[in-house]
Scaffold this active site. Structure first.
Site, PDB file in Angstrom:
ATOM      1  N   SER A   1       2.432 -79.925-106.111  1.00 48.66           N
ATOM      2  CA  SER A   1       2.715 -80.628-104.861  1.00 48.66           C
ATOM      3  C   SER A   1       1.499 -81.353-104.297  1.00 48.66           C
ATOM      4  O   SER A   1       1.644 -82.368-103.609  1.00 48.66           O
ATOM      5  CB  SER A   1       3.262 -79.645-103.823  1.00 48.66           C
TER       6      SER A   1
ATOM      7  N   GLY B   1       5.723 -77.415-106.681  1.00 46.94           N
ATOM      8  CA  GLY B   1       6.058 -76.063-107.103  1.00 46.94           C
ATOM      9  C   GLY B   1       5.686 -75.739-108.535  1.00 46.94           C
ATOM     10  O   GLY B   1       5.832 -74.602-108.970  1.00 46.94           O
TER      11      GLY B   1
ATOM     12  N   HIS C   1      -0.885 -78.103 -97.590  1.00 47.78           N
ATOM     13  CA  HIS C   1      -0.785 -79.455 -98.126  1.00 47.78           C
ATOM     14  C   HIS C   1      -1.525 -80.454 -97.241  1.00 47.78           C
ATOM     15  O   HIS C   1      -1.300 -80.489 -96.036  1.00 47.78           O
ATOM     16  CB  HIS C   1       0.690 -79.861 -98.251  1.00 47.78           C
TER      17      HIS C   1
ATOM     18  N   ASP D   1       1.827 -76.493 -92.626  1.00 44.38           N
ATOM     19  CA  ASP D   1       1.850 -75.313 -93.512  1.00 44.38           C
ATOM     20  C   ASP D   1       0.448 -74.830 -93.884  1.00 44.38           C
ATOM     21  O   ASP D   1       0.291 -73.789 -94.513  1.00 44.38           O
ATOM     22  CB  ASP D   1       2.673 -75.581 -94.770  1.00 44.38           C
TER      23      ASP D   1
ATOM     24  N   ASN E   1      -0.356 -72.998-107.741  1.00 41.60           N
ATOM     25  CA  ASN E   1       0.816 -72.146-107.520  1.00 41.60           C
ATOM     26  C   ASN E   1       0.707 -70.827-108.279  1.00 41.60           C
ATOM     27  O   ASN E   1       1.204 -69.797-107.815  1.00 41.60           O
ATOM     28  CB  ASN E   1       2.104 -72.891-107.874  1.00 41.60           C
TER      29      ASN E   1
END
Length: 176
Positions: free
Chosen positions: A4, A41, A154, A151, A70
């Site tokens: 991402s 992801g 990001h 979040d 991830n």
């Protein structure tokens, strides 16, 4: 090949650092094109499973591997991540592509052994394979809370030019 952070999560794809890099490349090295094969992801296992198809589809001269974040956030075994990244580097080299390995760091809550081992994977693989290494994608914005979306994972669209410039320093020598 990324996750991402390279796919431009939370913004228009044209605002992400990969698209901004493509724009710079088009200006400075006409004839080159960028294919963003990043998936939000994505883990290193997913990248390792997909890379042969991407190599056959795009026949790249340079492959940027920006995966592993991830894996780390999920606490996956360090050996597993390292093996997957190794497979990707070997595949790219087998396709006669130059490689830029883009590293990531994990937050300290995962423990010192894990966080140090995670970062060390990238350095060790770059050394073993003799590929270019950018140790930490988020280096120029890591400590700037305002550079992240709500979040806190990001980067914002406004932070993307800093990431492009950071990656460009390592990528430019590979684009000849």
């Amino acid at each position: 090949m990324g996750d991402s952070l390279s796919a431009g999560y939370g913004m228009a794809a044209s605002q992400g650092w990969v698209a901004l890099t493509a724009n710079r490349l088009a200006q400075q090295k006409p004839g080159w094109r960028v294919v963003n094969a990043s998936i939000s992801g994505e883990t290193s296992a997913g990248g390792a499973a997909r890379i042969q198809t991407e190599l056959k589809r795009t026949r790249p001269a340079v492959v940027v591997i920006a995966l592993g974040a991830n894996d780390g956030l999920r606490g996956l075994p360090l050996e597993q991540t390292r093996d997957n990244l190794d497979r990707m580097i070997r595949a790219a080299e087998g396709a006669k592509a130059r490689v830029l390995l883009v590293g990531m760091r994990m937050p300290p809550n995962l423990g010192k052994a894990y966080t140090e081992g995670f970062s060390a994977n990238y350095a060790a693989l770059a050394k073993i394979h003799g590929v270019e290494l950018l140790p930490f994608l988020l280096e120029p914005i890591a400590l700037d809370r305002n550079a992240y979306q709500a979040d806190n994972l990001h980067p914002t669209a406004a932070a993307q030019p800093k990431l492009r410039d950071h990656v460009w320093k390592a990528l430019a020598p590979l684009v000849r």
